[in-house]
Scaffold this motif. Structure first.
Motif, PDB file in Angstrom:
ATOM      1  N   MET A 118     -40.577  25.336  78.663  1.00  0.00           N
ATOM      2  CA  MET A 118     -39.746  24.533  77.789  1.00  0.00           C
ATOM      3  C   MET A 118     -38.952  25.483  76.900  1.00  0.00           C
ATOM      4  N   PRO A 119     -37.611  25.375  76.928  1.00  0.00           N
ATOM      5  CA  PRO A 119     -36.797  26.275  76.126  1.00  0.00           C
ATOM      6  C   PRO A 119     -36.904  25.958  74.639  1.00  0.00           C
ATOM      7  N   LEU A 120     -36.613  26.966  73.834  1.00  0.00           N
ATOM      8  CA  LEU A 120     -36.653  26.788  72.387  1.00  0.00           C
ATOM      9  C   LEU A 120     -35.436  26.001  71.926  1.00  0.00           C
ATOM     10  N   SER A 121     -35.618  25.217  70.876  1.00  0.00           N
ATOM     11  CA  SER A 121     -34.480  24.502  70.295  1.00  0.00           C
ATOM     12  C   SER A 121     -33.590  25.506  69.576  1.00  0.00           C
ATOM     13  N   GLU A 122     -32.391  25.068  69.209  1.00  0.00           N
ATOM     14  CA  GLU A 122     -31.466  25.970  68.525  1.00  0.00           C
ATOM     15  C   GLU A 122     -32.049  26.445  67.195  1.00  0.00           C
ATOM     16  N   HIS A 123     -32.714  25.542  66.492  1.00  0.00           N
ATOM     17  CA  HIS A 123     -33.328  25.901  65.206  1.00  0.00           C
ATOM     18  C   HIS A 123     -34.408  26.963  65.409  1.00  0.00           C
ATOM     19  N   GLU A 124     -35.243  26.773  66.430  1.00  0.00           N
ATOM     20  CA  GLU A 124     -36.302  27.743  66.711  1.00  0.00           C
ATOM     21  C   GLU A 124     -35.713  29.091  67.140  1.00  0.00           C
ATOM     22  N   GLN A 125     -34.623  29.047  67.913  1.00  0.00           N
ATOM     23  CA  GLN A 125     -33.977  30.293  68.328  1.00  0.00           C
ATOM     24  C   GLN A 125     -33.422  31.043  67.119  1.00  0.00           C
ATOM     25  N   ARG A 126     -32.802  30.299  66.181  1.00  0.00           N
ATOM     26  CA  ARG A 126     -32.276  30.942  64.974  1.00  0.00           C
ATOM     27  C   ARG A 126     -33.395  31.556  64.150  1.00  0.00           C
ATOM     28  N   LEU A 127     -34.521  30.828  64.019  1.00  0.00           N
ATOM     29  CA  LEU A 127     -35.658  31.376  63.272  1.00  0.00           C
ATOM     30  C   LEU A 127     -36.196  32.637  63.929  1.00  0.00           C
ATOM     31  N   LEU A 128     -36.304  32.613  65.249  1.00  0.00           N
ATOM     32  CA  LEU A 128     -36.792  33.785  65.980  1.00  0.00           C
ATOM     33  C   LEU A 128     -35.853  34.968  65.790  1.00  0.00           C
ATOM     34  N   GLU A 129     -34.546  34.734  65.856  1.00  0.00           N
ATOM     35  CA  GLU A 129     -33.588  35.810  65.656  1.00  0.00           C
ATOM     36  C   GLU A 129     -33.678  36.373  64.242  1.00  0.00           C
ATOM     37  N   GLN A 130     -33.869  35.493  63.247  1.00  0.00           N
ATOM     38  CA  GLN A 130     -34.017  35.959  61.872  1.00  0.00           C
ATOM     39  C   GLN A 130     -35.268  36.822  61.716  1.00  0.00           C
ATOM     40  N   MET A 131     -36.362  36.391  62.339  1.00  0.00           N
ATOM     41  CA  MET A 131     -37.600  37.173  62.263  1.00  0.00           C
ATOM     42  C   MET A 131     -37.421  38.531  62.933  1.00  0.00           C
ATOM     43  N   GLU A 132     -36.719  38.554  64.082  1.00  0.00           N
ATOM     44  CA  GLU A 132     -36.479  39.818  64.770  1.00  0.00           C
ATOM     45  C   GLU A 132     -35.646  40.758  63.914  1.00  0.00           C
ATOM     46  N   ARG A 133     -34.573  40.235  63.297  1.00  0.00           N
ATOM     47  CA  ARG A 133     -33.732  41.071  62.441  1.00  0.00           C
ATOM     48  C   ARG A 133     -34.527  41.596  61.247  1.00  0.00           C
ATOM     49  N   ALA A 134     -35.369  40.731  60.669  1.00  0.00           N
ATOM     50  CA  ALA A 134     -36.177  41.157  59.525  1.00  0.00           C
ATOM     51  C   ALA A 134     -37.159  42.254  59.939  1.00  0.00           C
ATOM     52  N   LEU A 135     -37.747  42.112  61.110  1.00  0.00           N
ATOM     53  CA  LEU A 135     -38.678  43.133  61.597  1.00  0.00           C
ATOM     54  C   LEU A 135     -37.960  44.457  61.805  1.00  0.00           C
ATOM     55  N   TYR A 136     -36.779  44.412  62.418  1.00  0.00           N
ATOM     56  CA  TYR A 136     -36.015  45.644  62.622  1.00  0.00           C
ATOM     57  C   TYR A 136     -35.611  46.277  61.304  1.00  0.00           C
ATOM     58  N   ALA A 137     -35.251  45.436  60.318  1.00  0.00           N
ATOM     59  CA  ALA A 137     -34.840  45.973  59.025  1.00  0.00           C
ATOM     60  C   ALA A 137     -36.027  46.575  58.271  1.00  0.00           C
ATOM     61  N   GLU A 138     -37.181  45.922  58.373  1.00  0.00           N
ATOM     62  CA  GLU A 138     -38.356  46.357  57.625  1.00  0.00           C
ATOM     63  C   GLU A 138     -39.017  47.588  58.235  1.00  0.00           C
ATOM     64  N   ASP A 139     -39.218  47.566  59.549  1.00  0.00           N
ATOM     65  CA  ASP A 139     -39.915  48.669  60.206  1.00  0.00           C
ATOM     66  C   ASP A 139     -39.310  48.910  61.596  1.00  0.00           C
ATOM     67  N   PRO A 140     -38.196  49.627  61.674  1.00  0.00           N
ATOM     68  CA  PRO A 140     -37.531  49.818  62.965  1.00  0.00           C
ATOM     69  C   PRO A 140     -38.382  50.580  63.982  1.00  0.00           C
ATOM     70  N   LYS A 141     -39.222  51.496  63.511  1.00  0.00           N
ATOM     71  CA  LYS A 141     -40.059  52.267  64.437  1.00  0.00           C
ATOM     72  C   LYS A 141     -41.065  51.362  65.137  1.00  0.00           C
ATOM     73  N   PHE A 142     -41.709  50.466  64.370  1.00  0.00           N
ATOM     74  CA  PHE A 142     -42.670  49.533  64.939  1.00  0.00           C
ATOM     75  C   PHE A 142     -41.976  48.552  65.879  1.00  0.00           C
ATOM     76  N   ALA A 143     -40.804  48.056  65.487  1.00  0.00           N
ATOM     77  CA  ALA A 143     -40.060  47.107  66.320  1.00  0.00           C
ATOM     78  C   ALA A 143     -39.653  47.749  67.640  1.00  0.00           C
ATOM     79  N   THR A 144     -39.244  49.003  67.593  1.00  0.00           N
ATOM     80  CA  THR A 144     -38.869  49.714  68.813  1.00  0.00           C
ATOM     81  C   THR A 144     -40.087  49.927  69.714  1.00  0.00           C
TER      82      THR A 144
END
Length: 127
Positions: free
Chosen positions: A1-27
């Protein structure tokens, strides 16, 4: 089941926050996604299928029926593993890394049903 647009936006925000906070861990997490796992699983299943063919043919040439049966069972199991792994492989963007642009999808019947469901749920929750 695909994610809704709202869930996709939340996931993208979490990914960006993770990259901003700890890029080494995200990589470090980037290569261990579901896509990598399923791809590896399909490749191993294909290799097992080839081994199964070898066992089947070797058993036939040597006229050892149990080896041929084991080879067939290995082939069958690996084929099932590859097909189920291939069907479960995620589509679109990879599991790791922020997406630069949203994945374009055709608006189909299921998308319209999901949108209607989301509207009804929002209306029931009220302001």
């Amino acid at each position: 089941m695909p994610l809704s647009e709202h869930e996709q936006r939340l996931l993208e925000q979490m990914e960006r926050a993770l990259y901003a906070e700890d890029p080494k861990f995200a990589t470090a997490l980037e290569g261990t996604g579901l896509r990598t796992y399923t791809r590896r699983r399909v490749y191993l299943a294909a290799a097992g299928f080839v081994v199964g063919i070898g066992l089947l043919m070797g058993g036939m040439v040597a006229q050892i029926v149990p080896v041929s049966v084991v080879g067939f069972l290995v082939m069958l199991g690996c084929a099932v593993l590859a097909v189920t792994g291939w069907k479960r492989a995620p589509r679109g963007a990879s599991a790791g890394g922020p997406r630069s642009a949203p994945v374009q999808r055709r608006a189909g019947m299921m998308d319209r049903i999901e949108q209607r469901w989301q509207r009804r749920r929002d209306e029931q929750q009220g302001p």
